[in-house]
Design an enzyme around this catalytic site. Structure first.
Site, PDB file in Angstrom:
ATOM      1  N   LYS A  13     -22.394   5.087  16.352  1.00 51.45           N
ATOM      2  CA  LYS A  13     -21.259   4.474  15.669  1.00 51.45           C
ATOM      3  C   LYS A  13     -20.602   3.408  16.538  1.00 51.45           C
ATOM      4  O   LYS A  13     -20.159   2.381  16.034  1.00 51.45           O
ATOM      5  CB  LYS A  13     -20.249   5.497  15.157  1.00 51.45           C
ATOM      6  CG  LYS A  13     -19.727   6.464  16.173  1.00 51.45           C
ATOM      7  CD  LYS A  13     -18.880   7.518  15.476  1.00 51.45           C
ATOM      8  CE  LYS A  13     -18.150   8.417  16.469  1.00 51.45           C
ATOM      9  NZ  LYS A  13     -18.888   8.771  17.685  1.00 51.45           N
ATOM     10  N   ARG A  88     -10.657  12.820  14.804  1.00 46.83           N
ATOM     11  CA  ARG A  88     -11.669  13.782  15.245  1.00 46.83           C
ATOM     12  C   ARG A  88     -11.447  15.152  14.602  1.00 46.83           C
ATOM     13  O   ARG A  88     -12.236  16.052  14.803  1.00 46.83           O
ATOM     14  CB  ARG A  88     -11.570  14.004  16.752  1.00 46.83           C
ATOM     15  CG  ARG A  88     -12.211  12.977  17.671  1.00 46.83           C
ATOM     16  CD  ARG A  88     -13.706  12.906  17.575  1.00 46.83           C
ATOM     17  NE  ARG A  88     -14.427  12.954  18.827  1.00 46.83           N
ATOM     18  CZ  ARG A  88     -14.598  11.938  19.668  1.00 46.83           C
ATOM     19  NH1 ARG A  88     -14.063  10.768  19.414  1.00 46.83           N
ATOM     20  NH2 ARG A  88     -15.311  12.099  20.757  1.00 46.83           N
ATOM     21  N   ARG A 127     -28.511   8.134  27.523  1.00 48.63           N
ATOM     22  CA  ARG A 127     -27.547   7.044  27.341  1.00 48.63           C
ATOM     23  C   ARG A 127     -26.949   6.593  28.681  1.00 48.63           C
ATOM     24  O   ARG A 127     -26.597   7.421  29.524  1.00 48.63           O
ATOM     25  CB  ARG A 127     -26.421   7.512  26.408  1.00 48.63           C
ATOM     26  CG  ARG A 127     -25.361   6.449  26.175  1.00 48.63           C
ATOM     27  CD  ARG A 127     -24.560   6.729  24.944  1.00 48.63           C
ATOM     28  NE  ARG A 127     -23.513   7.729  25.132  1.00 48.63           N
ATOM     29  CZ  ARG A 127     -22.611   8.026  24.205  1.00 48.63           C
ATOM     30  NH1 ARG A 127     -22.622   7.410  23.038  1.00 48.63           N
ATOM     31  NH2 ARG A 127     -21.697   8.945  24.433  1.00 48.63           N
ATOM     32  N   ARG A 154     -22.166   8.466  31.832  1.00 41.80           N
ATOM     33  CA  ARG A 154     -20.836   9.065  31.685  1.00 41.80           C
ATOM     34  C   ARG A 154     -20.911  10.538  32.064  1.00 41.80           C
ATOM     35  O   ARG A 154     -21.886  11.211  31.756  1.00 41.80           O
ATOM     36  CB  ARG A 154     -20.389   8.942  30.215  1.00 41.80           C
ATOM     37  CG  ARG A 154     -19.872   7.579  29.856  1.00 41.80           C
ATOM     38  CD  ARG A 154     -19.703   7.384  28.365  1.00 41.80           C
ATOM     39  NE  ARG A 154     -19.097   8.502  27.662  1.00 41.80           N
ATOM     40  CZ  ARG A 154     -18.790   8.476  26.360  1.00 41.80           C
ATOM     41  NH1 ARG A 154     -19.025   7.399  25.630  1.00 41.80           N
ATOM     42  NH2 ARG A 154     -18.250   9.523  25.782  1.00 41.80           N
ATOM     43  N   ARG A 165     -19.799  19.095  23.440  1.00 38.95           N
ATOM     44  CA  ARG A 165     -19.357  17.997  22.574  1.00 38.95           C
ATOM     45  C   ARG A 165     -19.936  18.163  21.173  1.00 38.95           C
ATOM     46  O   ARG A 165     -19.268  17.888  20.184  1.00 38.95           O
ATOM     47  CB  ARG A 165     -19.754  16.650  23.177  1.00 38.95           C
ATOM     48  CG  ARG A 165     -19.012  16.396  24.474  1.00 38.95           C
ATOM     49  CD  ARG A 165     -19.525  15.174  25.171  1.00 38.95           C
ATOM     50  NE  ARG A 165     -19.222  13.957  24.444  1.00 38.95           N
ATOM     51  CZ  ARG A 165     -19.951  12.839  24.530  1.00 38.95           C
ATOM     52  NH1 ARG A 165     -21.031  12.809  25.273  1.00 38.95           N
ATOM     53  NH2 ARG A 165     -19.595  11.771  23.870  1.00 38.95           N
TER      54      ARG A 165
HETATM   55  P1  AMP Z   1     -15.965   9.279  22.743  1.00 35.93           P
HETATM   56  O1  AMP Z   1     -16.226   8.090  23.611  1.00 35.93           O
HETATM   57  O2  AMP Z   1     -15.409   8.887  21.396  1.00 35.93           O
HETATM   58  O3  AMP Z   1     -17.171  10.190  22.625  1.00 35.93           O
HETATM   59  O4  AMP Z   1     -14.789  10.133  23.440  1.00 35.93           O
HETATM   60  C1  AMP Z   1     -14.960  10.695  24.716  1.00 35.93           C
HETATM   61  C2  AMP Z   1     -13.992  11.862  24.910  1.00 35.93           C
HETATM   62  O5  AMP Z   1     -12.639  11.385  24.761  1.00 35.93           O
HETATM   63  C3  AMP Z   1     -14.123  12.968  23.871  1.00 35.93           C
HETATM   64  O6  AMP Z   1     -15.131  13.919  24.211  1.00 35.93           O
HETATM   65  C4  AMP Z   1     -12.722  13.586  23.922  1.00 35.93           C
HETATM   66  O7  AMP Z   1     -12.539  14.372  25.088  1.00 35.93           O
HETATM   67  C5  AMP Z   1     -11.834  12.362  24.082  1.00 35.93           C
HETATM   68  N1  AMP Z   1     -11.443  11.794  22.768  1.00 35.93           N
HETATM   69  C6  AMP Z   1     -11.793  10.588  22.240  1.00 35.93           C
HETATM   70  N2  AMP Z   1     -11.225  10.401  21.041  1.00 35.93           N
HETATM   71  C7  AMP Z   1     -10.507  11.525  20.783  1.00 35.93           C
HETATM   72  C8  AMP Z   1      -9.690  11.954  19.693  1.00 35.93           C
HETATM   73  N3  AMP Z   1      -9.536  11.202  18.601  1.00 35.93           N
HETATM   74  N4  AMP Z   1      -9.093  13.165  19.794  1.00 35.93           N
HETATM   75  C9  AMP Z   1      -9.240  13.940  20.880  1.00 35.93           C
HETATM   76  N5  AMP Z   1     -10.004  13.617  21.936  1.00 35.93           N
HETATM   77  C10 AMP Z   1     -10.625  12.404  21.897  1.00 35.93           C
END
Ligand code: AMP
Length: 208
Positions: A13, A88, A127, A154, A165
């Site tokens: 995405k 989320r 990744r 990461r 996750r």
């Molecule tokens: P992402 O890059 O979107 O996979 O986000 C990485 C991490 O940031 C996630 O595993 C969460 O720990 C935190 N995170 C990102 N967006 C949110 C959200 N909307 N609500 C809560 N935690 C978030």
């Protein structure tokens, strides 16, 4: 247009979002990128968020909802915004609907980039992300093909965190698919294909 991007971590995405931003100039609002920037800057938010992120858990709603409300009220988001990684869970989706309504705006819909779980695990393990510009690539990229920056893995793309996750996605985020479907606001594309083909379908789904 106000769009939410939905999909498991690693579904692509972010990549599709970057493409839409480059071609159509939506404000790309990635809560993951915002939180990683806060961690890097060692801000108060970053300090609070880091342990949740490292464990592959969601950061508490109260930290993230105000951040997004503030971001979508900035001038560049007035024309349209693309939310990547938010909402989320259902509480965040309801908070978003309320915040947009307060501004006299409405969500056009949610775009689901759909990819099977086994594909996700192998994608996330290979990744790599650019430290300088955030470009998402794979372990085949020694340096960033966009800016030449250093590619790194990461912390939350390491095997021990990936499972958490995906569990969090299934239990908390996947219910959003029904949430938007029931409102007649869900577009779905098959994300298990080459990036260009997925992108062509994304544009078709969004009538762009
Ligand atoms: P992402 O890059 O979107 O996979 O986000 C990485 C991490 O940031 C996630 O595993 C969460 O720990 C935190 N995170 C990102 N967006 C949110 C959200 N909307 N609500 C809560 N935690 C978030």
């Amino acid at each position: 247009m106000n769009i939410v991007l939905l999909g498991a971590p690693g579904a692509g995405k972010g990549t599709q979002g970057q493409r839409l931003v480059e071609e159509f100039g939506f404000a790309h609002i990635s809560t993951g990128d915002m939180l990683r920037a806060a961690v890097k800057a060692n801000s108060e938010l970053g300090q609070k968020a880091k342990s949740y992120m490292d464990a592959g858990q969601l950061v508490p709603d109260e930290l993230i909802i105000d951040l997004v409300k503030e971001r979508i009220s900035q001038p560049d988001a007035a024309e349209g915004s693309m939310l990547d990684g938010f909402p989320r869970n259902i509480a965040q989706a309801e908070a978003l609907d309320a915040a947009l309504a307060e501004m006299g705006r409405e969500l056009d819909g949610a775009l689901l980039v759909d990819v099977a779980a086994d594909v996700i695990v192998s994608r996330l393990s290979s990744r790599r992300t650019c430290r300088a510009c955030g470009f998402t690539g794979s372990d085949k990229h020694e340096v960033c093909p966009r800016c030449g920056g250093e590619m790194y893995q990461r912390d939350d793309d390491k095997p021990e965190t990936i499972k958490n996750r995906l569990d969090v996605y299934e239990s908390q985020t996947a219910p959003l698919v029904s949430y938007y479907k029931e409102q007649g606001k869900l577009w779905a594309v098959d994300g298990d294909r080459p990036v260009d083909e997925v992108y062509a379908d994304v544009k078709k789904a969004l009538s762009l």
